[in-house]
Design a protein around this motif. Structure first.
Motif, PDB file in Angstrom:
ATOM      1  N   GLU A   1     -37.792  38.885  -4.824  1.00 17.49           N
ATOM      2  CA  GLU A   1     -37.014  39.046  -5.487  1.00 17.49           C
ATOM      3  C   GLU A   1     -37.198  38.567  -6.931  1.00 17.49           C
ATOM      4  O   GLU A   1     -37.950  38.263  -7.367  1.00 17.49           O
ATOM      5  CB  GLU A   1     -35.573  38.047  -5.394  1.00 17.49           C
TER       6      GLU A   1
ATOM      7  N   HIS B   1     -31.587  41.218 -10.581  1.00 16.24           N
ATOM      8  CA  HIS B   1     -30.589  40.961 -10.376  1.00 16.24           C
ATOM      9  C   HIS B   1     -30.380  41.218 -11.144  1.00 16.24           C
ATOM     10  O   HIS B   1     -28.591  41.194 -10.663  1.00 16.24           O
ATOM     11  CB  HIS B   1     -31.392  39.463  -9.567  1.00 16.24           C
TER      12      HIS B   1
ATOM     13  N   ALA C   1     -23.520  42.666  -7.046  1.00 14.44           N
ATOM     14  CA  ALA C   1     -24.069  40.717  -7.325  1.00 14.44           C
ATOM     15  C   ALA C   1     -24.065  39.825  -6.452  1.00 14.44           C
ATOM     16  O   ALA C   1     -24.096  39.186  -5.981  1.00 14.44           O
ATOM     17  CB  ALA C   1     -24.400  40.503  -9.143  1.00 14.44           C
TER      18      ALA C   1
ATOM     19  N   LEU D   1     -34.335  42.918  -5.879  1.00 17.09           N
ATOM     20  CA  LEU D   1     -32.331  42.800  -6.409  1.00 17.09           C
ATOM     21  C   LEU D   1     -32.826  41.347  -5.524  1.00 17.09           C
ATOM     22  O   LEU D   1     -31.325  40.890  -5.953  1.00 17.09           O
ATOM     23  CB  LEU D   1     -31.824  44.204  -6.185  1.00 17.09           C
ATOM     24  N   GLY D   2     -33.038  40.799  -4.958  1.00 17.13           N
ATOM     25  CA  GLY D   2     -32.190  39.564  -4.013  1.00 17.13           C
ATOM     26  C   GLY D   2     -30.803  39.947  -2.856  1.00 17.13           C
ATOM     27  O   GLY D   2     -30.499  38.402  -3.459  1.00 17.13           O
ATOM     28  N   LEU D   3     -30.816  41.047  -2.403  1.00 12.06           N
ATOM     29  CA  LEU D   3     -29.697  41.472  -1.753  1.00 12.06           C
ATOM     30  C   LEU D   3     -30.597  41.645  -0.233  1.00 12.06           C
ATOM     31  O   LEU D   3     -31.767  41.536   0.460  1.00 12.06           O
ATOM     32  CB  LEU D   3     -29.215  42.620  -2.425  1.00 12.06           C
TER      33      LEU D   3
END
Length: 341
Positions: free
Chosen positions: A67, A72, A80, A124-126
């Motif tokens: 990430e 993000h 988010a 994107l840390g998803l």
């Protein structure tokens, strides 16, 4: 038999559908449950496995990715806060290797398109949630907000830019396939086709280009013979049997065919590519989001992060698509003109 052409997914390269059975063909959409378990396992190792369960269409590769907090932070609040990226793929009722199809476990959606979506989600840390649907329902999902972004070989066009934002990630190319022993190559100059016999799919963009070149050559007193065959198997047999000099079709489908032929007595190779948008514009494949929703920029920035870090090149190489690499992801680059959309 290995399929050679792609239907409906790219306005620049329209042809017959690649027929690879999908297990979830009965409904309009199918969630990629098999990949969810893989994703959780990958999160623990800081890697995304691309070309998993590829069944010969790609080389399984673990791509290190983490990430990026600053990227993000670019995400729209609605995405988010949900903690996941819903990735739309329009591969029902039949898949199209190497781009999107059900893998060797008969459950997991694999292919270059969902794999890039998973890589972007990781940056994107998803959590990636891949939803497979028909081509039409892919866009319905984006329109309704049920799908965040489409990764499905979608060509950037002026017409589509009226409703969607784009983040480009791959060239939209056609290619010539020849037997490995052929010494002929296409360098973008149609005059090198003089004296050749080339097969093409009827009603496709590549047929339109080939017939234009045929007419120009005829006006110059030269001959280009265009052949049509009833199915993929017949075309392949004609090529390896020496009845045609080349097959002109979508580059990804040809990359898949070459991979299938590599260990056979009749290997083939790529003799050169050509933009699916024609001579004046390089066609582009792009991640597709609802216009104005604010997601295209973080997606493009995530792709550019993958380009800079080398993960993008590893992803393309795993799927034999390095010849469609872009130098940078662009937001809403010039699209296929309205006159040719």
């Amino acid at each position: 038999m290995p399929s050679r052409v792609i239907q409906g997914l790219s306005a620049g390269t329209v042809a017959a559908v690649l027929t690879v059975g999908l297990t979830a063909c009965g409904s309009g959409a199918a969630s990629d449950s098999g990949a969810a378990a893989n994703s959780a396992a990958n999160a623990a190792t800081g890697a995304v496995t691309v070309a998993a369960l590829a069944n010969g269409a790609g080389t399984q590769t673990a791509v290190k990715v983490a990430e990026v907090a600053s990227l993000h932070a670019e995400l729209p609040a609605s995405v988010a806060s949900g903690g996941q990226l819903v990735i739309g793929v329009g591969a029902l009722p039949a898949g199209f290797p190497p781009l999107a199809y059900v893998g060797s476990d008969q459950q997991t959606l694999t292919g270059s398109e969902p794999d890039l979506g998973r890589l972007v989600a990781a940056v994107l840390g998803l959590k990636p949630v891949v939803v497979n649907s028909t081509w039409e329902n892919l866009f319905v999902g984006i329109d309704s907000g049920r799908t965040d972004v489409g990764f499905s070989n979608i060509t950037d066009t002026e017409e589509r830019q009226k409703k969607y934002d784009f983040a480009s990630y791959r060239e939209d190319n056609l290619a010539f396939e020849v037997v490995k022993g052929s010494n002929w190559n296409f360098d973008g100059d149609y005059t090198t086709l003089a004296g050749k016999t080339v097969a093409v799919g009827a009603g496709t963009n590549q047929e339109k280009l080939l017939l234009e070149w045929q007419a120009r050559l005829k006006a110059a007193g030269k001959q280009l013979t265009v052949k049509y065959f009833p199915d993929n198997n017949a075309t392949h047999l004609a090529l390896v049997g020496g009845k045609i000099d080349a097959y002109f079709g979508p580059n990804p489908g040809i990359a898949y065919q070459i991979a299938q032929d590599a260990r056979t007595p009749n290997p083939t190779r790529n003799a050169g590519t050509y933009s699916g948008a024609g001579a004046t514009l390089q066609g582009l494949i792009a991640a597709t989001t609802k216009k104005g929703d604010g997601l295209a920029k973080p997606v493009a920035d995530a792709i550019n992060h993958l380009i800079a870090g080398g993960q993008y090149a590893a992803w393309l190489a795993a799927w034999n698509l390095s010849n469609e690499a872009v130098r940078t992801a662009q937001i809403n680059p010039p699209g296929l003109p309205l006159s040719n959309s």
